[in-house]
Design a protein around this motif. Structure first.
Motif, short mmCIF file in Angstrom:
data_model
loop_
_atom_site.label_atom_id
_atom_site.label_comp_id
_atom_site.label_asym_id
_atom_site.label_seq_id
_atom_site.Cartn_x
_atom_site.Cartn_y
_atom_site.Cartn_z
N ALA A 109 0.82 -1.22 0.00
CA ALA A 109 0.00 0.00 0.00
C ALA A 109 0.85 1.27 0.00
O ALA A 109 0.30 2.38 -0.04
CB ALA A 109 -0.92 0.01 1.22
N LEU A 110 2.17 1.13 0.05
CA LEU A 110 3.05 2.29 0.11
C LEU A 110 3.51 2.76 -1.26
O LEU A 110 4.34 3.67 -1.37
CB LEU A 110 4.27 1.98 0.98
CG LEU A 110 3.98 1.75 2.47
CD1 LEU A 110 5.24 1.26 3.19
CD2 LEU A 110 3.46 3.03 3.12
N ASN A 111 2.99 2.16 -2.32
CA ASN A 111 3.42 2.51 -3.67
C ASN A 111 2.71 3.78 -4.16
O ASN A 111 1.98 3.77 -5.15
CB ASN A 111 3.15 1.35 -4.63
CG ASN A 111 3.82 1.55 -5.98
OD1 ASN A 111 4.83 2.24 -6.07
ND2 ASN A 111 3.27 0.96 -7.01
N VAL A 112 2.92 4.87 -3.42
CA VAL A 112 2.27 6.15 -3.72
C VAL A 112 3.31 7.26 -3.62
O VAL A 112 4.43 7.05 -3.15
CB VAL A 112 1.11 6.44 -2.74
CG1 VAL A 112 -0.01 5.44 -2.91
CG2 VAL A 112 1.60 6.44 -1.30
N ALA A 113 2.94 8.46 -4.07
CA ALA A 113 3.88 9.59 -4.04
C ALA A 113 4.06 10.15 -2.64
O ALA A 113 5.03 10.86 -2.38
CB ALA A 113 3.41 10.69 -4.99
N GLU A 114 3.11 9.85 -1.71
CA GLU A 114 3.19 10.40 -0.35
C GLU A 114 3.07 9.29 0.69
O GLU A 114 2.14 9.26 1.51
CB GLU A 114 2.12 11.47 -0.14
CG GLU A 114 0.68 11.01 -0.21
CD GLU A 114 0.11 10.84 -1.60
OE1 GLU A 114 -1.10 10.64 -1.72
OE2 GLU A 114 0.88 10.89 -2.57
N PRO A 115 4.01 8.33 0.72
CA PRO A 115 3.88 7.15 1.59
C PRO A 115 3.83 7.47 3.08
O PRO A 115 3.13 6.81 3.83
CB PRO A 115 5.11 6.31 1.24
CG PRO A 115 6.09 7.29 0.68
CD PRO A 115 5.27 8.29 -0.05
N ILE A 116 4.58 8.47 3.53
CA ILE A 116 4.58 8.77 4.96
C ILE A 116 3.22 9.33 5.40
O ILE A 116 2.77 9.10 6.52
CB ILE A 116 5.74 9.73 5.33
CG1 ILE A 116 5.99 9.70 6.84
CG2 ILE A 116 5.46 11.14 4.86
CD1 ILE A 116 7.27 10.42 7.25
#
Length: 529
Positions: A329-336
Motif C-alpha cells: 500500500a506504500l506505492n504512492v507519491a506520499e507514503p509517509i
C-alpha cells in the motif's frame, strides 16, 4: 590536443580563495553546510522513495537496503571530503575529475551530474506535488488527476484519494488482496503543473542570493526534522501499542523473490540502488565549497556529519512505516502521509504533510542550487558557453543558468513520474561516485606528498570499496536506466567534441605551450657566426 589534459591543482586552490565581482560570495559556515546536507538528504528518501522501493523491491527489508546504500555512501563521502577540503571550489566531482583524471573524464562527470541534480530536483518535485495535492484535497480543493500527474494511465488506490501509475506489479499486488484493478477508478495524466510551479518558486529564491537561500533552507530543515521526530515518536508509539499487527506487516521480513529485482535479496540490492538517490545530498554540499567561509575545515564536517545523521533517521523511519502499513500500500507519491493516516492520528497527519512539503522544498532548493554551480565551473573552463558563468551584478548568483535550469527541471517534473526519474538519477549519481573514488586513489599515487587538510583513511581500500559497492548497485538497476544513461552520455560526447573541446581553456593553454617556438640564440659582437 590531449583528451586527458589536467587542471593544475595549485591554480585551482589559488582561484578558490580569490575575491572579486566575478567570484561567488563566501557566506556559509559549518552549520549551514550540515543543514544544506540534511536539507538535500532528508526528504525524498523518507517522504517519497521509501514507499515505492518497499512496495516494488524490498518489502519490510527496505531497512537493510538503506544500510547497504549508506555503507556505499560512507566510502564515497570520505573521498568527497578529501577533495572538498583540498580543492574548495565550485564544481564538485567535475572539478575533482578535471584535476586528477583529465578533461574528458571531467566532461563525463559534469554531464553526468546533470542527471543527479537537474533530474533529481524534478524527481523531488514530483513527490512534492503529491503532498501538496493531498493537503489541497484535505481543504476541499481537488485539481483532478490530469493536471497533477505525469502523462500516463492512472488508477486510484483503494481507500485513498491518491492516483498512481497503472502497472502489472500493482495489479498483481491488488489481486493478492482480492481486488480487481479494473474495478477501480481510472484516469489519464497530462502534465504535473503543481510540480512545475514548485520548481519555479524555488528558482526565484535561488536567483535572489545564496544567503537568502541558506536562511530559507535552515528554516525548512528545522521544520522537517521536527516533523520527522514527531513521526518517529507517534509512529513508534503506535507500533508498540499494535505490536501483533506490526509483526504481521513485517512478516516475512524479506518477501520471497517473485522475479528480477522483485523482493528477496535481489530485491534488497535493487532497492539499495533505487534509494541511493536519497543520499545524494552530501555531495551537493561540495558544490558550495567556493561559498564556504572555512572550506578546508568545514567541508568534511558538513559532508560526513549530514550523511551519518540522515542514515540513522532513514533506517528508523522506514522500519516504522512498514510496520504501520502493509508494504504494497506504500506505492504512492506520499507514503509517509499514508502511514500516519493509518494510525488515526488525524491532527498529526496534517502536520506530517506540512513537514514533508517543507522538507522536499529544501531538497529541491539544494539540488537546484547545485546544478547552476556545476554549469558555472564548466563555463569558466570553456566547456560550456560563457552565458552559464554570468553572475547577477547585484546578487552575484548565476542567475541565467539558474533560470535555464529551473525551466528545464519544471518541464521534466511535469512530464515524468518519480519512478522513471529516480532510476536515472541513481545510476548517474553512482557513476559520479565511482569516478570520485577513483580520483582519490589516483592522486594519492600521482602526488602522494600534496598537502591534504582531510585525508581519506585506508587508501586504497576505502576508494576501492567505494567503487566496487557503487558499481554493484548500478548493476542491479533496470536495463532501461542503463540504456538511458548510455544515450545521455552519447549526447554529451557530441556536445563536447563539437563545442567543449574547441573552446576549452585547458586545451588552449595546452596548444600554446606546444606551439611556442624555442627562443633563438642571441649573439654579442664578439661571438663567431
Amino acid at each position: 590536443m590531449s583528451l586527458f589534459a589536467r587542471k593544475n591543482i595549485d591554480d585551482l586552490q589559488a582561484d578558490a580563495f580569490s575575491e572579486g565581482e566575478h567570484s561567488l560570495k563566501r557566506e556559509l559556515g559549518v552549520g549551514n553546510l550540515i543543514s544544506l546536507g540534511i536539507g538535500a538528504i532528508i526528504g525524498t528518501g523518507i517522504f517519497v522513495l521509501t514507499g515505492t522501493a518497499a512496495a516494488q523491491h524490498a518489502g519490510p527489508a527496505i531497512m537493510l537496503a538503506f544500510v547497504l546504500a549508506g555503507i556505499a555512501c560512507v566510502f564515497a563521502g570520505l573521498c568527497y571530503a578529501e577533495f572538498a577540503a583540498m580543492i574548495p571550489i565550485a564544481g564538485s566531482a567535475y572539478t575533482y575529475g578535471y584535476a586528477t583524471l583529465g578533461e574528458i573524464v571531467a566532461w563525463i562527470i559534469g554531464w553526468d551530474l546533470i542527471l543527479e541534480y537537474l533530474f533529481g530536483a524534478a524527481t523531488v518535485a514530483a513527490g512534492w506535488s503529491g503532498y501538496v495535492n493531498s493537503i489541497l484535497r484535505d481543504i476541499g480543493i481537488d485539481l483532478g488527476p490530469a493536471w497533477t500527474n505525469a502523462p500516463g494511465h492512472l488508477v486510484q488506490t483503494p481507500g485513498t484519494n491518491s492516483w498512481v501509475r497503472h502497472t502489472d506489479e500493482l495489479a498483481q499486488s491488488l489481486a493478492a488482496q482480492g481486488i480487481d484493478i479494473n474495478t477501480l477508478p481510472q484516469a489519464n495524466g497530462m502534465f504535473n503543473i503543481v510540480a512545475a510551479l514548485g520548481i519555479f518558486a524555488v528558482t526565484v529564491l535561488l536567483v535572489l542570493g545564496i544567503k537568502e537561500s541558506a536562511r530559507f533552507n535552515n528554516v525548512a530543515v528545522a521544520i522537517k526534522l521536527a516533523v520527522v521526530g514527531a513521526f518517529i515518536l507517534a509512529g513508534g508509539y503506535y507500533v508498540l501499542t499494535h505490536w501483533s499487527q506490526s509483526i504481521d506487516h513485517w512478516t516475512p521480513f524479506i518477501p520471497a523473490n517473485t522475479g528480477p529485482r522483485q523482493f528477496g535479496w535481489d530485491g534488497i540490492v535493487a532497492a539499495g540502488g533505487v534509494i541511493f538517490f536519497a543520499y545524494i545530498g552530501f555531495d551537493a554540499v561540495s558544490t558550495t565549497a567556493q561559498e564556504a567561509k572555512n572550506p578546508q575545515r568545514d567541508m568534511p564536517i558538513g559532508i560526513l556529519g549530514s550523511l551519518l545523521i540522515c542514515t540513522l533517521l532513514y533506517i528508523i523511519v522506514s522500519g516504522i512505516m512498514t510496520a504501520i502499513v502493509d508494504y504494497p500500500a506504500l506505492n504512492v507519491a506520499e507514503p509517509i502521509a499514508v502511514a500516519i493516516e493509518a494510525t488515526g492520528y488525524s491532527a498529526l497527519a496534517k502536520l506530517i504533510k506540512v513537514g514533508a512539503i517543507a522538507g522536499l522544498t529544501s531538497v529541491m532548493l539544494v539540488m537546484l542550487m547545485s546544478q547552476p554551480r556545476i554549469f558555472f565551473a564548466m563555463s569558466r573552463d570553456g566547456l560550456l558557453p560563457p552565458i552559464f558563468s554570468r553572475l547577477h551584478p547585484r546578487f552575484r548568483t548565476p542567475h541565467i543558468s539558474s533560470a535555464m535550469t529551473g525551466l528545464a527541471c519544471a518541464a521534466l517534473a511535469g512530464l515524468y513520474d518519480v519512478s522513471t526519474l529516480g532510476h536515472l538519477v541513481s545510476i548517474g549519481t553512482l557513476l559520479a561516485f565511482v569516478i570520485v573514488c577513483g580520483g582519490v586513489w589516483y592522486l594519492r599515487v600521482k602526488e602522494p606528498n600534496r598537502p591534504r587538510p582531510f585525508k581519506t583513511p585506508l587508501v586504497p581500500l576505502v576508494p576501492i570499496l567505494g567503487m566496487v559497492t557503487c558499481i554493484f548497485l548500478m548493476s542491479r538497476l533496470p536495463r532501461e536506466a542503463w540504456e538511458r544513461l548510455v544515450i545521455w552520455l552519447a549526447i554529451g560526447m557530441v556536445i563536447y567534441f563539437l563545442y567543449g573541446r574547441r573552446h576549452s581553456v585547458v586545451q588552449r593553454l595546452h596548444r600554446q605551450a606546444h606551439d611556442v617556438e624555442p627562443p633563438r640564440p642571441t649573439y654579442t659582437s664578439g661571438d663567431s657566426r
